[in-house]
Design a protein around this motif. Structure first.
Motif, short mmCIF file in Angstrom:
data_model
loop_
_atom_site.label_atom_id
_atom_site.label_comp_id
_atom_site.label_asym_id
_atom_site.label_seq_id
_atom_site.Cartn_x
_atom_site.Cartn_y
_atom_site.Cartn_z
N LEU A 42 0.84 -1.20 0.00
CA LEU A 42 0.00 0.00 0.00
C LEU A 42 0.87 1.25 0.00
CD1 LEU A 42 -2.87 -0.86 2.51
CD2 LEU A 42 -2.83 -1.12 0.03
N SER A 43 0.49 2.19 -0.83
CA SER A 43 1.24 3.44 -0.93
C SER A 43 0.92 4.35 0.25
CB SER A 43 0.89 4.16 -2.24
OG SER A 43 -0.46 4.64 -2.16
N LEU A 44 1.81 5.28 0.50
CA LEU A 44 1.57 6.27 1.56
C LEU A 44 0.31 7.08 1.24
CD1 LEU A 44 2.44 7.53 4.18
CD2 LEU A 44 3.97 9.03 2.88
N LYS A 45 0.08 7.33 -0.04
CA LYS A 45 -1.11 8.07 -0.45
C LYS A 45 -2.39 7.32 -0.05
CE LYS A 45 -2.98 10.38 -4.54
NZ LYS A 45 -2.75 10.67 -5.94
N ARG A 46 -2.41 6.01 -0.27
CA ARG A 46 -3.60 5.22 0.11
C ARG A 46 -3.74 5.12 1.62
NH1 ARG A 46 -5.65 -0.45 -2.45
NH2 ARG A 46 -7.61 -0.55 -1.31
#
Length: 138
Positions: A42-46
């Protein structure tokens, strides 16, 4: 159940979550699933998006093994069970099975965002949306 706790998961991050609606006075928990975050990369954005959604919900936020944290939270609140919203995730079924070894669990149905019974990749929103948007605006 007379005194359940609510388990909020990533497939129903909404104030309209049926478990939150059915048991508005019950304590609720969200658990950051370390294994899932690593597996899905999972990305930091998500993660930030999820956290911002959580800030709008009456939940206690924890991190670690979801099953262990939900059971511990239930014990801390002398709960007689766990209520949650349904999910299409096979991981969800596994977690529910593990919780049921210790506590009664009630899974409430969720009104689907779209009517679709084919495969949708839930790892990335953009992949989900490519399929879902065809059905949303019908």
């Amino acid at each position: 159940m007379k005194q359940p706790i609510i388990w909020v998961h990533g497939d129903c991050l909404s104030p309209a979550n049926p478990a939150l609606q059915a048991y508005p006075e019950s304590p609720a928990i969200w658990v950051w699933d370390d294994a899932l975050i690593e597996e899905w990369q999972l990305s930091l954005k998500r993660i930030t998006f999820i956290y911002e959604c959580l800030l709008e919900l009456p939940v206690t936020i924890r991190r670690g093994d979801v099953t262990a944290e939900v059971i511990a939270f239930a014990k801390e609140h002398n709960a007689d069970g766990v209520v949650t919203a349904e999910s299409p995730s096979p991981r969800f079924d596994h977690i529910c099975d593990k919780i049921e070894e210790s506590l009664v669990i009630e899974v409430l149905p969720v009104e689907p965002f779209v009517k679709y019974d084919g495969y949708i990749d839930l790892k990335r929103f953009s992949r989900y949306w490519r399929v879902a948007e065809r059905y949303v605006f019908d």
